[in-house]
Design an enzyme around this catalytic site. Structure first.
Site, PDB file in Angstrom:
ATOM      1  N   GLU A  88       0.422  -1.202   0.131  1.00  0.00           N
ATOM      2  CA  GLU A  88      -0.053  -0.194   0.060  1.00  0.00           C
ATOM      3  C   GLU A  88       0.379   0.936  -0.152  1.00  0.00           C
ATOM      4  OE1 GLU A  88      -0.515   3.258   3.466  1.00  0.00           O
ATOM      5  OE2 GLU A  88      -2.007   1.187   3.633  1.00  0.00           O
ATOM      6  N   HIS A  89       1.899   0.797   0.811  1.00  0.00           N
ATOM      7  CA  HIS A  89       3.046   2.514   0.963  1.00  0.00           C
ATOM      8  C   HIS A  89       3.327   2.398  -0.318  1.00  0.00           C
ATOM      9  CE1 HIS A  89       3.220   4.367   5.216  1.00  0.00           C
ATOM     10  NE2 HIS A  89       2.738   3.634   5.523  1.00  0.00           N
ATOM     11  N   GLU A 125       6.569   3.547  11.466  1.00  0.00           N
ATOM     12  CA  GLU A 125       4.954   3.664  12.090  1.00  0.00           C
ATOM     13  C   GLU A 125       5.323   1.968  12.938  1.00  0.00           C
ATOM     14  OE1 GLU A 125       3.145   2.975   8.165  1.00  0.00           O
ATOM     15  OE2 GLU A 125       1.230   2.958   9.132  1.00  0.00           O
TER      16      GLU A 125
END
Lengths: 426, 427
Positions: free
Chosen positions: B70-71, B142
């Site tokens: 996704e990133h 993160e």
């Protein structure tokens, strides 16, 4: 699109009504404002939580909640917040528009009536709040205050503000102070409550498929104060600009894995100033978005962080930068952040960055007013400040900012405090 | 283009399945400034063991790869897609859940350009060894951020307690060690397998006219070619019925302990209307049992066992499901004991019709409120669609719930054998 706001004064309350048919529910928000003061901040923080515990008609919290459920799950939430140097007590309700339900019994007036009861007709014992209620809410408030410590991002944000504004009301914690809670008496709380009714500024917002005249009538009928209200217009003095001689650097250690770097800047620009829009543009290019300098340079280029952003508190005129980093990357992160400010001051940003930021700021504003509570918060800025800006003023204001004006506001910005929460040395 | 009208709610939904298999839904919302679009693949953190497209052997991929992918989708030859969206006045984002990866934007202008950008960047993978290595630093931070977050840790802790084998027990972002094993080639393998239009849903909601929007989408998709694609083969090890662990205590830097309890779903294979009814029933029961208007809440609150952070929720997908209850508390063990006792007595007491009716009214109101939010509509509709349910059936299903069904479901779900506890205590 109908974003027109109708404003009136009813029973000493500033009433704001937005008639729109885009929602399936109607939203009611009451903001009660008074200046932040060390001596009363904790007492006042307790008030909204106590008030939602019972009215003359519904003497317990549980009876209020059952009644809300009956009203097709109307919601009621209370909160305490800070806007500039004011402490804001907020009551928010949201109730279905019966036109979308099979059952057409009217809900909005019942909700307004209930809110008025909560504010004006609390359930009492011997003329003051009930002991069990006060005990419960004192305990709750203690845990509320402690929960800030448990959320390290919020904690770091509170600490940088405290350190930066030690001698200013803005440095106070709006939830108050744990050590003071036990000493608070029921009498003192009740006195605080009556002072609130008499002196605080009340702003009531109603947003939805409603009729302004009818709302005015409802507020007139239900928000009946015993005495005339004399809202206090006293504001905390605005501090004169002081030159910051030396950066204040504060390190704190806790048992954490990620360092929280928070940096406070004085912008010397507030909502009331003409260069407010230039400041919004500055913040957008500098750190407000994922195309901003902080995101690009701290995260994308240097891979130091997952988040790196800035937030502008426009009533106090403070800009906060925050980023979560490895402990050992402190020097590198601080120097990248300082470089970004310098590059803004040197005019080192392109016309494209300006155009981009204008586009996203305008988009953000239009999206905010798609959400009833967002629209209310935006309107409330005007009540806090001494200047009133419509949505259109805002859109044109942003559009008209030029590069020189952004450089000018950038030059006024001064770094005040660097706060770093890091792990304990092994 | 098909059209479904929901008269009571005053909404009209447009739908079309494109030739390449993509399901497109369009919901016009009058009076709104913004348009919000989500482009979602039925691919999340639990899909870590599967047969890659065009291969025969199953492959197990590193934890956290769906989120990592996704990133990385936001980068192409030109650079960063965020830049392009913001030039077009849009704000873009993405998220990865257990079962979905969604890409989204919202904008109040240049909607057509932004839709093209959304479709194009998600359908154009571009990964290099160098950019993959760089992302490891960002995602590492993160992960560390969540490691320090006690609410996150206690939530994932209680799920981890429930499951022995199912990958729902693995943190969505993985660990610093697991993401280190991710390579450019593995990302392409996952992408090719799960980002086929047949495995995706596009939902557009907001200030728009449906006809030009569907035309634009068809033109955009018509220009692209995709490999032939059969059904995706996902592999899940069998999961025991019982919870894996009855209790876990984590020590962190907090002042107030946190305590969550959970019930593991007994039958996690429901789909369609059966799942919709089950999910709504359990959530209604939770509200009757522990909602703010219940006697139980009143008692826990007065005893000082819960505060304003107390909450509960039930959610289920194909293969797993759970209800989770709790919040901050000064007395975590006493809270567990009280909850166990009151749940047992709740399950053995017949439901009061008046209380049930009130709880259903409340749920209907909450659903109406959520329809104010384009974000909710797009994200939830997609989730419902992937589970073969329809979001707009919620009110009808709630109104049809009977006391008998609720009583039977509460006996089945709140089973002490499927109960587990996770606490975060101060160090």
């Amino acid at each position: 699109m109908n974003n027109e706001v109708k404003q009136t004064q009813v029973n000493g309350i500033n009433l704001h009504v937005v008639e729109t048919n885009k929602y399936k529910t109607n939203t009611i928000v009451l903001h009660i404002k008074s200046p932040l003061v060390k001596e009363t901040v904790t007492n006042r923080a307790l008030l909204p939580y106590i008030l939602q515990n019972g009215t003359e008609r519904f003497p317990s919290r549980q009876e209020i909640r059952s009644y809300l459920d009956e009203l097709y799950g109307a919601t009621l939430s209370v909160d305490v917040g800070k806007k500039g140097e004011n402490q804001i007590l907020s009551f928010r309700m949201d109730v279905s528009n019966e036109n979308f339900l099979r059952d057409k019994s009217p809900l909005l007036e019942e909700a307004i009536k209930l809110l008025a009861d909560i504010i004006l007709r609390p359930s009492l014992e011997a003329g003051v709040f009930k002991p069990q209620v006060v005990e419960n809410e004192k305990r709750n408030l203690k845990q509320q205050i402690q929960s800030i410590f448990d959320d390290k991002l919020r904690y770091a944000n509170m600490r940088v503000t405290e350190e930066m504004c030690k001698d200013e009301p803005y440095g106070l914690n709006v939830w108050g102070y744990e050590a003071e809670i036990d000493e608070i008496t029921r009498e003192a709380l009740y006195e605080q409550y009556t002072t609130m009714l008499k002196n605080d500024s009340f702003d009531l917002f109603v947003v939805g498929d409603v009729n302004n005249d009818e709302i005015n009538q409802m507020v007139q009928n239900h928000f009946t104060f015993d005495n005339d209200r004399k809202p206090n217009s006293v504001q905390n003095d605005r501090q004169p600009k002081t030159d910051i001689v030396k950066e204040n650097v504060v390190f704190e250690e806790q048992d954490v894995k990620q360092g929280k770097l928070h940096i406070g800047f004085r912008t010397n620009t507030t909502f009331n100033d003409d260069d407010y829009f230039a400041m919004q543009m500055f913040n957008g290019i500098f750190g407000g978005f994922s195309h901003s300098k902080l995101f690009i340079n701290v995260r994308e280029k240097a891979s130091l962080a997952y988040y790196a952003s800035s937030r502008y508190e426009s009533h106090k005129g403070i800009l906060m930068v925050m980023s979560g980093i490895e402990f050992s990357k402190y020097d590198q992160a601080v120097s990248i952040i300082k470089e970004q400010l310098e590059s803004m001051q040197n005019g080192d940003f392109t016309d494209q960055e300006i155009a981009q930021t204008k586009a996203v700021l305008k988009n953000q504003l239009l999206e905010t007013i798609d959400v009833a509570k967002g629209h209310v918060e935006l309107l409330y800025h005007n009540s806090i400040a001494s200047k009133s800006r419509s949505i259109n003023d805002w859109l044109t204001g942003i559009e008209n900012v030029n590069k020189e004006e952004i450089v000018k506001v950038a030059e006024k910005i001064q770094l005040d405090t660097i706060y770093f929460l890091k792990g304990k040395e092994e | 283009m098909g059209k479904i009208i929901f008269e009571q709610l005053n909404e009209t939904l447009y739908h079309e399945t494109l030739e390449n298999g993509l399901e497109v839904y369009i919901l016009p919302k009058q009076g709104f400034n913004k348009t919000y679009a989500t482009f979602t693949t039925k691919y999340g953190s639990v899909d870590n063991h599967f047969v890659p497209i065009g291969e025969k052997e199953a492959l197990k991929v590193p934890d956290g790869i769906a989120h990592f992918l996704e990133h990385k989708m936001f980068e192409d030859e030109e650079g960063d897609v965020f830049q392009l969206f913001s030039k077009q006045g849009a704000s873009a984002n993405a998220f990865t859940s257990f079962t979905r990866t969604a890409y989204l934007f919202s904008s109040t202008s240049e909607v057509e350009k932004n839709l093209h950008t959304l479709l194009d960047f998600v359908q154009h993978p571009y990964f290099t060894e160098e950019s993959v290595e760089k992302e490891k630093g960002i995602i590492g931070q993160e992960i560390t951020m969540y490691d320090d977050n006690p609410d996150w840790r206690v939530y994932f802790g209680v799920i981890e307690n429930m499951y022995e084998n199912h990958p729902v027990k693995i943190d969505i972002a993985g660990t610093v060690a697991s993401i280190d094993k991710i390579t450019k080639d593995l990302l392409y393998t996952c992408y090719e397998t799960f980002y086929h239009p047949k495995n995706m849903v596009l939902f557009v909601v907001g200030a728009l006219e449906p006809d030009p929007i569907i035309k634009l989408i068809k033109e955009n998709q018509g220009k692209k070619t995709f490999k032939e694609m059969g059904d995706i083969k996902r592999i899940f090890d069998s999961e025991p019925f019982e919870v894996a662990k009855k209790k876990e205590v984590l020590r962190m830097s907090v002042h107030t302990p946190k305590c969550l309890v959970g019930f593991k779903e007994k039958n996690p294979n429901r789909q369609g209307s059966e799942l919709l009814k089950h999910e709504l029933a359990i959530n209604t029961l939770l509200d009757i049992m522990l909602g703010q208007s219940s006697n139980n809440y009143e008692q826990l609150y007065n005893e000082g066992l819960i505060d304003n952070s107390f909450s509960f929720d039930y959610s289920a997908e194909l293969g797993f499901g759970f209800s989770i209850i709790g919040g901050d508390t000064k007395k975590p063990d006493q809270l567990v004991a009280s909850l166990e006792k009151l749940i047992e007595s709740f399950v053995n007491t017949p439901l009061d019709k008046k209380v049930v009716d009130r709880a259903i009214k409340k749920k209907i109101g909450a659903f109406m409120r959520s329809l104010n939010s384009p974000e909710f509509i797009a994200n939830q509709f997609t989730r419902y669609q992937f589970n073969e349910m329809n979001l707009f059936d919620v009110i009808e299903t709630l109104e049809e719930l009977t006391i008998d069904e609720l009583e039977q479901k509460m006996k089945e779900h709140f089973d002490p054998k499927l109960f587990t506890v996770c606490q975060v205590l101060p160090k």
